[in-house]
Design an enzyme around this catalytic site. Sequence first.
Site, mmCIF file in Angstrom:
data_model
loop_
_atom_site.group_PDB
_atom_site.id
_atom_site.type_symbol
_atom_site.label_atom_id
_atom_site.label_comp_id
_atom_site.label_asym_id
_atom_site.label_seq_id
_atom_site.Cartn_x
_atom_site.Cartn_y
_atom_site.Cartn_z
ATOM 1 N N GLU B 65 38.523 18.393 55.726
ATOM 2 C CA GLU B 65 39.635 17.815 56.506
ATOM 3 C C GLU B 65 39.719 16.310 56.339
ATOM 4 O O GLU B 65 40.809 15.741 56.245
ATOM 5 C CB GLU B 65 39.490 18.162 57.998
ATOM 6 C CG GLU B 65 39.816 19.610 58.345
ATOM 7 C CD GLU B 65 38.619 20.528 58.235
ATOM 8 O OE1 GLU B 65 37.535 20.063 57.820
ATOM 9 O OE2 GLU B 65 38.755 21.725 58.561
ATOM 10 N N HIS B 134 35.490 25.504 69.722
ATOM 11 C CA HIS B 134 36.762 26.043 69.227
ATOM 12 C C HIS B 134 37.809 26.156 70.333
ATOM 13 O O HIS B 134 38.798 26.860 70.173
ATOM 14 C CB HIS B 134 36.550 27.429 68.602
ATOM 15 C CG HIS B 134 35.994 27.382 67.216
ATOM 16 N ND1 HIS B 134 34.813 26.759 66.913
ATOM 17 C CD2 HIS B 134 36.466 27.878 66.039
ATOM 18 C CE1 HIS B 134 34.569 26.890 65.614
ATOM 19 N NE2 HIS B 134 35.562 27.552 65.063
#
Lengths: 331, 332
Positions: B65, B134
């Site tokens: 990322e 998450h």
Amino acid sequence: MKKITKDTYVQWFTDMSFWRRFEDKCRSLYLKQKIRGFLHLYNGEEAIPAGLTHAMDMSKDRIITAYRCHILSMAMGVDPKKIMAELFGKVTGTSHGMGGSMHIFSKEHRFYGGHGIVGGQIPLGAGVAFADNYFNRGAVTLTLMGDGAVRQGSLHETFNLAMTWKLPVVFICENNQYAMGTSVERTTNLQDIYKIGLSYDMPSAPVDGMDPVKVAEASYEAIDRARSSKGPTFLEIKTYRYRGHSMSDAEPYRNKDEIEQYKKQDPILKTRDLLLKNQWADESQLSIIEEQAKERVEECVRFAEDSDFPPLEQMYDLVYEQKNYPFWGRI
Amino acid sequence: MSSPVVKEMTFREVIAEAMSEEMRKDPSIYLMGEEVAEYNGAYKASKGMLAEFGDKRVIDTPISELGFSGIGVGSAMNGCRPIIEYMTFNFSLVCIDQIINNAAKMRQMSGGQWNIPIVFRGPTGSAGQLGATHSQAFENWYANCPGLKVVIPSNPYDAKGLLKSAIRDEDPVIFMESEQMYGDKMMIPQEEYTLPIGRADIKKKGKDLTLVSFGKIMKVAMDAAENLSKEGIEIEVIDLKTLRPLDYDTIIDSVKKNNHMVILEEAWPFASIASEISHVVQQRAFDYLDAPIRKINLPDVPAPYAPNLIEAWYPNVKQVINTIKKTLDIIK
């Protein structure tokens, strides 16, 4: 590559003398508090921009670097008066006084900054190259970083992506041997920085950064490889900075002998000696060049002194492209 | 027979359609991220796009990322208009340097020389029993940062119109979706439309209390309002849709009329969007408030895994109804 001739050496001597003078002047202006913030000087590393710009296609190639950026931007053609004005925080500066010493930018001269976060510019450089590849422009982006930045994760992700996509980029580590005050040997098991590239199968090599000819030859080969769609190269240009990391650096981590040893290989002195030895110039001609450098620097200072600080509303005007952005509680 | 003017579509379908429509018009737009191409999107939000646009414009990445966000920003400095997809914004923390220090700062630090027309998009927040890392909502983190815009739709119609505006925007836009919204269906106009960034919506009109929310938890807000409606309590529900810049006027107008306010937000309570709105409302509408503003946030703890705990952790309809009734002084 263009031939390296007498004129090249004269140009190098002229440029490097000016660059050295400019940085020395910045130092004294910092002590007088005309220049504030962090100031990182380039003294000792001048052979790098001299060599790189000789090898580049100056009509389309690009450069991005970290915060030691005054001289690289100047070498790309940015007006030194505007750079000095930026250091003063004046509205006539390259970023209208919004960036300061670490953040010189010039779209016109394809100089993509000037970045203060160590390693943050590495993926940006690959991204600039990504766009040239996307639009088939045939331009190459030189992405510079220091020896501290090569320990950032951003380098490793970018190396992998740039190799995977064969981006037209040349990665260049200006290894001046100290990441601020921490020597290369204290931060790694792999002291030959260029070898990092080898783990991505990226052509990689060390280069003598005190010699503009060596820099030009190595970078030309790398630029040519990038331009012919063969992907990136990693060059470790071994150099040395005579000054501290920034102005606040008392340099407890190195001794004066080390600095003096490197000063014997000084690129400006060596170019000067070569011009004299080959009888391409005499003392008086070189003195004139040195005097002119001094005068040009004074001209930059006068320009910066005479310029205005930016208007208050500029604080808001440059953040968004959107006009009339509704800033919270705008002054 | 004329073609239908509306068509039922899912959230994931409109995301792909919004991107595709814009990409057909502008060759400088590309989509980049993990699993966006051959896999058709981790949540199928780019289904069919590789087949239409090819691998030059729909680009699979390794799990990097930081690297590909920075490449996106760099390419936006040189003529591209990237759409960078995160499998979830939970993963954007490894590249937040590129968003905050580069995308959001470039225009200002370069003295206006480079604007960054880029969209960072993907799901935000929790999606069931995924554990703490998450299940985070960073809307207020990004909305805190000048230089960015932050957009978070709550339904497919808004998502399509807002995503098209985000792609056309000349500034960096954070566009937040939800794994738990991708299957949501709605009738979508077949004629092209866009919706403006920076404008909130009144999703349900009411006269008794203003309930402000955004993103997927808007469903809880609407459920609570419908339930209260049956009891004769009329809640005005405002969907913020954009968090930066925030449409304060729509909120203030509603509060001045309804004199009571509750804010519902899927995020930790400290320095949240709800805290920010509370401040501005007390400043601009102090004399109109008949009761203290109440905010409903997540508990001040990371998301748990166990089914009973995650159920207790996520704000529910009953909690919203009770908070509203307390604010209206119906219950203690």
